[in-house]
Motif scaffolding. Structure first.
Motif, PDB file in Angstrom:
ATOM      1  N   THR A   1       0.846  -1.185   0.000  1.00  0.00           N
ATOM      2  CA  THR A   1       0.000   0.000   0.000  1.00  0.00           C
ATOM      3  C   THR A   1       0.886   1.240   0.000  1.00  0.00           C
ATOM      4  N   PRO A   2       0.297   2.441  -0.073  1.00  0.00           N
ATOM      5  CA  PRO A   2       1.145   3.641   0.013  1.00  0.00           C
ATOM      6  C   PRO A   2       1.853   3.771   1.349  1.00  0.00           C
TER       7      PRO A   2
ATOM      8  N   HIS B   1       8.124  14.426  -1.522  1.00  0.00           N
ATOM      9  CA  HIS B   1       7.068  13.687  -2.210  1.00  0.00           C
ATOM     10  C   HIS B   1       5.739  13.878  -1.504  1.00  0.00           C
ATOM     11  N   VAL B   2       4.707  14.279  -2.245  1.00  0.00           N
ATOM     12  CA  VAL B   2       3.360  14.446  -1.705  1.00  0.00           C
ATOM     13  C   VAL B   2       2.402  13.584  -2.523  1.00  0.00           C
ATOM     14  N   LEU B   3       1.643  12.729  -1.840  1.00  0.00           N
ATOM     15  CA  LEU B   3       0.700  11.868  -2.533  1.00  0.00           C
ATOM     16  C   LEU B   3      -0.540  12.661  -2.927  1.00  0.00           C
ATOM     17  N   THR B   4      -1.006  12.460  -4.148  1.00  0.00           N
ATOM     18  CA  THR B   4      -2.221  13.104  -4.642  1.00  0.00           C
ATOM     19  C   THR B   4      -3.162  12.025  -5.182  1.00  0.00           C
TER      20      THR B   4
ATOM     21  N   GLY C   1       2.817   9.091   6.823  1.00  0.00           N
ATOM     22  CA  GLY C   1       3.751  10.170   7.119  1.00  0.00           C
ATOM     23  C   GLY C   1       3.392  11.479   6.452  1.00  0.00           C
ATOM     24  N   PRO C   2       4.342  12.434   6.434  1.00  0.00           N
ATOM     25  CA  PRO C   2       4.090  13.764   5.872  1.00  0.00           C
ATOM     26  C   PRO C   2       3.685  13.754   4.405  1.00  0.00           C
ATOM     27  N   GLU C   3       4.010  12.696   3.672  1.00  0.00           N
ATOM     28  CA  GLU C   3       3.607  12.624   2.269  1.00  0.00           C
ATOM     29  C   GLU C   3       2.084  12.560   2.130  1.00  0.00           C
ATOM     30  N   SER C   4       1.384  12.256   3.222  1.00  0.00           N
ATOM     31  CA  SER C   4      -0.078  12.116   3.202  1.00  0.00           C
ATOM     32  C   SER C   4      -0.753  13.140   4.114  1.00  0.00           C
ATOM     33  N   SER C   5      -0.113  14.275   4.349  1.00  0.00           N
ATOM     34  CA  SER C   5      -0.626  15.267   5.288  1.00  0.00           C
ATOM     35  C   SER C   5      -2.061  15.668   4.953  1.00  0.00           C
TER      36      SER C   5
END
Length: 427
Positions: free
Chosen positions: A160-161, A177-180, A221-225
């Motif tokens: 998973t992510p 990296h930021v997940l969208t 983590g922060p990539e999924s803020s």
């Protein structure tokens, strides 16, 4: 039968049946390399199924199964380029497999893959192929007989992510990296086919933010803020969910027995409905905000963090839950501790093989109920029903009848206070 310079077709007689797999060899180098899913798909020899929408897929052996016996999906990388993830069913593929991972090209299997599972590989736009081992390390070698750690299966049931490694192959997302939308795809519930254990089955999830089931240790983590989990989220399979950013659970979150949630110091976790089974735990270093708690507030432990609970639904005999209003987590604990009746409890032996003893000591008269539940929350026994006792000691000797070896939860209610104790029955 020649298929190209220095190539040949070999018969694999060690697999589940007689079939063909393709080996490539060089005259100036010892050993051979088995052509994996990416090469076979890229040359048009097989047609790997592209995953795009929620579905359940059965994957047969890469070398002896049907023509479409692997799956692939497109992933966005951290640098906005795209890569592909290949998942193929490898088992007994011969004695000359040579696999590699980024930065480690000499890792080699001298015995082939001796276990059934899904092998994950990530292919970049530059045609760089990297193996994604399930346990974050390559185990191929003379000293590894089965290589279970490299393969995804019931022991490593998710990509998973937020697992490690993640579906992108990263051990942890970089700070930039930021997940969208589109990045929350997941391979879930990897398992053996019930009728044919040589066939692997998986569930593809196009958006893991909805109805998330955390079966492996995961870290958001922060990539999924600011991510919102909707529907029914579950932490199960003895796994831990760590939050390291602000997360909103708009639906419900259920933490199963033996599983846990860790709220990091930089995280605020807001939950609409939190269901905690007996034996589940939450540790809070950051901030935990709960609208409705179904379970025992004592299973939420603060480690320098803050907890607020609007409503607590306590366990009762009649309905299983009864609602009570509390302005916050600390007050909820104080109210429970300030009950009129002081009770001490001892449950032994644990594990037990024949008889379980429950010793209850009260300072004043009390009404006692004892219920026993299985791991699914089903009532399996009620050894004591509304028995009144005066101040002093009360002992129950319980002998399970018709129950199998398993973990059970003994719920003792005395004087308006309830305690749940997990016990193991091992006849």
């Amino acid at each position: 039968q020649e298929i190209g310079p220095n190539g040949h077709i070999a018969v694999d007689r060690d697999g589940p049946g007689v079939g063909y797999h393709v080996m490539a060899a060089r005259e100036n180098r010892g050993g051979s390399q088995t052509l994996a899913a990416f090469e076979r798909d890229n040359w048009g020899w097989i047609d790997c199924l592209t995953l795009a929408r929620d579905t359940t897929v059965e994957i047969k052996d890469l070398y002896t199964g049907a023509s479409s016996n692997c799956v692939k999906l497109r992933l966005r990388d951290e640098d906005t380029s795209f890569s592909r993830l290949y998942l193929s069913n490898h088992q007994h593929v011969g004695p000359f497999d040579t696999l590699r991972t980024e930065g480690c090209y000499g890792v080699r299997s001298d015995h082939g893959l001796m276990t059934t599972g899904l092998l994950a590989s990530r292919v970049s736009n530059y045609r760089t192929v990297a193996i994604i081992p399930a346990d974050n390390r390559i185990d191929l070698g003379l000293t590894s007989a089965t290589y279970d750690g490299d393969m995804f299966g019931p022991q490593s049931p998710q990509l998973t992510p937020w697992t490690t490694p993640s579906i992108q192959g990263y051990l942890r997302h970089s700070d930039r990296h930021v997940l969208t939308d589109g990045d929350f795809v997941a391979i879930d519930n990897i398992r053996y086919h019930e009728a044919d254990p040589s066939v692997m089955v998986l569930d593809f999830r196009s958006d893991f933010r909805h109805n998330s089931t955390f079966r492996s240790d995961s870290r958001i983590g922060p990539e999924s803020s600011g991510v919102t989990l909707s529907g029914e989220a579950v932490v199960t399979n003895g796994s831990q969910l760590e939050t390291a950013t602000d997360i909103n659970v708009a639906g419900s979150l259920t933490v199963r027995t033996g599983s846990s949630v860790f709220v990091g110091s930089q995280s605020t976790l807001a939950i609409s409905d939190l269901h905690m089974e007996p034996g589940a735990t939450i540790v809070v270093k950051g901030v935990l905000e709960i609208q409705d708690l179904f379970g025992d507030p004592d299973d939420i432990r603060t480690a320098g963090g803050a907890v607020s609970i609007s409503h607590v639904h306590e366990l009762t005999q009649a309905t299983g839950f009864a609602e009570a209003d509390y302005p916050g987590g600390d007050t909820a604990r104080a109210d429970l501790e300030d009950a009129d009746t002081d009770i001490s409890l001892n449950v032994y032996p644990n594990p037990f093989s024949t008889t379980l003893f429950v010793d209850i000591t009260t300072e004043s008269s009390a009404t006692i109920d004892v219920h026993v539940f299985d791991v699914l929350g089903r009532l399996v026994a009620q050894p004591v029903r509304g028995e009144s006792t005066s101040a002093g000691s009360f002992q129950l000797a319980w002998n399970p009848r018709g129950l199998s070896r398993a973990t059970y939860f003994v719920r003792i209610t005395a004087g308006g206070r309830t305690k749940v104790v997990p016990v193991t029955y091992a006849p």
